[in-house]
Scaffold this motif. Structure first.
Motif, short mmCIF file in Angstrom:
data_model
loop_
_atom_site.label_atom_id
_atom_site.label_comp_id
_atom_site.label_asym_id
_atom_site.label_seq_id
_atom_site.Cartn_x
_atom_site.Cartn_y
_atom_site.Cartn_z
N ASN A 30 -17.98 -4.15 -1.91
CA ASN A 30 -17.12 -5.56 -2.36
C ASN A 30 -18.05 -6.83 -2.32
O ASN A 30 -17.43 -8.00 -2.53
CB ASN A 30 -16.10 -5.99 -1.43
CG ASN A 30 -15.02 -4.73 -1.04
OD1 ASN A 30 -14.73 -4.05 -2.16
ND2 ASN A 30 -14.69 -4.53 0.12
N PHE B 210 -19.26 -6.04 12.94
CA PHE B 210 -18.38 -5.51 12.04
C PHE B 210 -17.82 -6.88 11.25
O PHE B 210 -17.38 -7.87 11.50
CB PHE B 210 -17.40 -5.02 12.68
CG PHE B 210 -16.06 -4.49 11.74
CD1 PHE B 210 -15.19 -5.38 11.47
CD2 PHE B 210 -16.14 -3.25 11.00
CE1 PHE B 210 -14.30 -4.78 10.43
CE2 PHE B 210 -15.15 -2.82 10.09
CZ PHE B 210 -14.31 -3.64 9.92
N GLY C 239 -14.91 3.16 7.64
CA GLY C 239 -13.63 2.48 6.57
C GLY C 239 -12.42 2.80 7.54
O GLY C 239 -11.33 2.75 7.08
N GLY D 243 -6.66 3.35 9.42
CA GLY D 243 -7.68 3.96 8.75
C GLY D 243 -6.98 5.43 8.23
O GLY D 243 -7.73 6.29 7.82
N SER D 244 -5.91 5.32 7.85
CA SER D 244 -5.28 6.55 7.55
C SER D 244 -5.60 7.23 6.49
O SER D 244 -5.31 8.41 5.92
CB SER D 244 -3.57 6.30 7.59
OG SER D 244 -3.34 5.22 6.80
N TYR E 269 -15.47 -8.03 7.62
CA TYR E 269 -14.52 -7.80 6.52
C TYR E 269 -14.25 -9.34 5.84
O TYR E 269 -13.34 -9.97 6.37
CB TYR E 269 -13.19 -7.20 6.92
CG TYR E 269 -12.63 -6.43 5.60
CD1 TYR E 269 -12.39 -7.31 4.44
CD2 TYR E 269 -12.62 -5.20 5.44
CE1 TYR E 269 -11.95 -6.78 3.31
CE2 TYR E 269 -12.27 -4.39 4.23
CZ TYR E 269 -12.01 -5.41 3.41
OH TYR E 269 -11.55 -4.64 2.05
N ASP F 204 -0.47 -1.29 14.82
CA ASP F 204 -0.81 -0.65 13.60
C ASP F 204 -0.85 0.95 13.89
O ASP F 204 -1.77 1.36 14.81
CB ASP F 204 -2.43 -1.03 13.32
CG ASP F 204 -2.77 -0.39 12.06
OD1 ASP F 204 -4.01 -0.58 11.42
OD2 ASP F 204 -2.23 0.50 11.37
N GLU G 238 0.87 -1.09 -0.06
CA GLU G 238 -0.22 -0.10 0.05
C GLU G 238 0.67 1.20 -0.01
O GLU G 238 2.09 1.46 0.45
CB GLU G 238 -0.86 0.13 1.41
CG GLU G 238 -1.94 -1.03 1.35
CD GLU G 238 -2.51 -1.58 2.63
OE1 GLU G 238 -3.41 -2.43 2.64
OE2 GLU G 238 -1.90 -1.23 3.68
N GLU H 222 2.70 -2.72 11.45
CA GLU H 222 2.09 -2.93 10.30
C GLU H 222 3.02 -2.32 9.20
O GLU H 222 3.05 -2.64 7.98
CB GLU H 222 0.80 -2.48 10.27
CG GLU H 222 0.28 -2.45 8.82
CD GLU H 222 -1.23 -1.25 8.89
OE1 GLU H 222 -2.24 -1.75 9.01
OE2 GLU H 222 -0.89 -0.09 8.44
N ARG I 52 -5.29 -7.52 9.40
CA ARG I 52 -4.24 -8.38 9.60
C ARG I 52 -4.74 -9.06 11.00
O ARG I 52 -5.09 -8.27 11.98
CB ARG I 52 -2.96 -7.33 9.86
CG ARG I 52 -2.31 -7.13 8.54
CD ARG I 52 -2.83 -6.48 7.19
NE ARG I 52 -3.58 -5.12 7.42
CZ ARG I 52 -3.56 -4.06 6.79
NH1 ARG I 52 -2.69 -4.04 5.76
NH2 ARG I 52 -4.22 -3.01 7.10
N TYR J 192 -20.80 2.30 8.26
CA TYR J 192 -19.46 1.87 7.62
C TYR J 192 -18.42 3.25 7.42
O TYR J 192 -18.70 3.78 6.70
CB TYR J 192 -19.44 1.14 6.33
CG TYR J 192 -18.18 0.27 6.28
CD1 TYR J 192 -17.27 0.98 5.12
CD2 TYR J 192 -17.55 -0.81 6.91
CE1 TYR J 192 -15.90 0.16 4.83
CE2 TYR J 192 -16.39 -1.21 6.65
CZ TYR J 192 -15.58 -0.80 5.73
OH TYR J 192 -14.41 -1.52 5.54
N LYS K 138 -8.95 -8.32 4.35
CA LYS K 138 -7.78 -7.34 4.24
C LYS K 138 -7.35 -7.19 5.49
O LYS K 138 -6.06 -6.54 5.76
CB LYS K 138 -8.64 -5.91 3.77
CG LYS K 138 -7.58 -4.76 3.95
CD LYS K 138 -8.27 -3.58 3.35
CE LYS K 138 -7.13 -2.31 3.30
NZ LYS K 138 -8.19 -1.04 3.16
N ASN L 111 -18.17 -3.15 3.95
CA ASN L 111 -18.07 -2.35 2.80
C ASN L 111 -18.72 -3.14 1.98
O ASN L 111 -18.10 -4.11 1.01
CB ASN L 111 -16.51 -2.27 2.20
CG ASN L 111 -16.51 -1.39 1.11
OD1 ASN L 111 -17.27 -1.42 0.41
ND2 ASN L 111 -15.37 -0.78 0.82
P1 AHG Z 1 -4.75 0.87 7.47
O1 AHG Z 1 -5.33 2.35 7.37
O2 AHG Z 1 -4.11 0.43 8.94
O3 AHG Z 1 -4.11 0.23 6.32
O4 AHG Z 1 -6.40 -0.01 7.84
C1 AHG Z 1 -7.23 0.29 6.92
C2 AHG Z 1 -8.23 -0.69 7.03
C3 AHG Z 1 -9.15 -0.56 8.34
O5 AHG Z 1 -9.01 0.55 9.17
C4 AHG Z 1 -10.48 -0.53 7.80
O6 AHG Z 1 -11.35 -1.35 8.05
C5 AHG Z 1 -10.21 -1.28 6.22
O7 AHG Z 1 -9.07 -0.93 5.83
C6 AHG Z 1 -11.34 -0.43 5.05
O8 AHG Z 1 -11.09 -1.27 3.90
P2 AHG Z 1 -11.94 -0.96 2.83
O9 AHG Z 1 -11.55 0.65 2.38
O10 AHG Z 1 -11.34 -1.91 1.89
O11 AHG Z 1 -13.33 -1.13 3.10
#
Ligand code: AHG
Ligand code: MN
Ligand code: MN
Length: 337
Positions: A225, A267, A251, A132-133, A269, A128, A77, A106, A281, A249, A279, A222
């Motif tokens: 998907n 919740f 994100g 959600g950054s 995923y 981490d 990423e 992470e 970890r 949601y 997605k 989400n």
């Molecule tokens: P991070 O920013 O540490 O990579 O985590 C993002 C994760 C998590 O915070 C969130 O639930 C998920 O990504 C959202 O994923 P989508 O945008 O695919 O829904």
């Protein structure tokens, strides 16, 4: 007039709460005979790092640290400036604490060995740094997630040392940089929440022994998907649509999970086309959140209905499909898988 020999409770004029995260953890530690104070030092380091990150998150535009760093992390990423900054703050603040053997992030491919067991490294900390950054540019809640594991000096490899099943966690928690800065933690004796009082620079206890409602008609996924979800998840969503559920949601896992912990719901995923193993970890997102949810009376399972905290990880950054939240809501999902 009360009998003067009776012990009267002290008259109190100060009504606000006076318990800080520091004093709470020290109190907790006294319950473990022989505890050396190492553990409280780690929590105080995480608390310090959280206050520094909170300040930076709340001034990203003024400090001109929005946007991408130009590097790709081990997750494949695009790293954001704030991912790198938060990671460095935690690594440097925790790196100075003598009781930590291994740090895993992470944002770093390999865990960092600070010292081995015989040099005093009793614990491992995985985190981490900024969850959600991708939401930073729109000022939506983001967070830091952490988990504390014991270090086994007999295990030499750093990855093997930290690849422990979630039920072996000593403590876990998160910091949500939302409309408030809240610190939520469990050490296996309930879930407790602290709010940052910036005027004194301390996280102060605001809620103890948080228990999730057993049922709540909210699911958090989400849905974009959904096409790629295994059939059981698609059946569950259809059932939820027909049974009056609402969807929330954000994100940011920390924000979505804090709402789920406080108000109930589930919740998810699931496996998707892009992430066939989900997605999130296992080691530093799924396990800490699962520990908190179970301690608050909820449940956490994988797409196969297995208890998340029973999985024995084999890699540092392995992903896992996830269903966690209120006990009855997780059961409703599992019933469709
Ligand atoms: P991070 O920013 O540490 O990579 O985590 C993002 C994760 C998590 O915070 C969130 O639930 C998920 O990504 C959202 O994923 P989508 O945008 O695919 O829904
Ligand atoms: Mn994350
Ligand atoms: Mn992250």
């Amino acid at each position: 007039m009360p009998d003067s020999t009776e012990q009267q409770p002290p008259r109190r004029v100060v009504t606000d709460n006076l318990v800080s995260l520091q004093s709470f953890i020290l109190e907790e530690e006294t319950r473990y005979p022989g505890a050396s104070g190492d553990f409280s030092w780690i929590i105080s380091a995480i608390s310090l790092a959280a206050k520094i990150i909170a300040h930076k998150v709340r001034h990203v535009r003024l400090q001109n640290v929005l946007g991408e760093d130009g590097t790709i992390n081990v997750q494949g990423e695009d790293q954001l400036h704030m991912d790198v900054i938060a990671n460095e703050v935690i690594m440097r603040v925790l790196g100075g604490r003598g009781s930590i053997a291994v740090l895993g992030s992470e944002e770093e491919e390999q865990p960092t060995i600070l010292r081995r067991g015989h040099e005093g490294g009793k614990y491992c900390v995985l985190f981490d740094p900024l969850d959600g950054s991708s939401n930073l540019d729109t000022a939506v809640g983001v967070g830091t997630i952490f988990t504390i594991l014991r270090n086994d000096p007999k295990i030499h490899g750093a990855v093997e040392t930290v690849c422990q099943a979630g039920h072996q966690q000593v403590a876990a928690g998160y910091v949500l940089y939302g409309s408030s800065t809240v610190f939520v933690i469990t050490t296996g004796r309930g879930v407790h929440m602290f709010e940052l009082d910036s005027s004194i620079g301390s996280f102060m206890l605001v809620q103890s022994n948080i228990q999730m409602p057993a049922s709540k008609k909210i699911y958090s996924v989400n849905e974009a998907n959904a096409e790629g979800f295994p059939e059981g998840f698609q059946k569950y969503l259809k059932w939820a649509h027909q049974n009056g559920y609402s969807s929330r949601y954000i994100g940011s896992m920390v924000a979505d999970m804090h709402r789920t912990l406080m108000n109930g719901g589930v919740f998810l995923y699931p496996p998707t086309k892009k992430h066939p193993n989900g997605k999130l970890r296992l080691l530093y997102e799924a396990n800490p959140m699962s520990f908190l949810v179970e301690q608050a009376g909820g449940a956490s399972v994988t797409a196969a209905g297995q208890r998340t905290m029973d999985i024995v990880p084999s890699q540092m950054h392995e992903r896992v499909p996830l269903v966690l939240g209120s006990k009855n809501e997780v059961a409703a999902v599992v019933a469709h898988l």
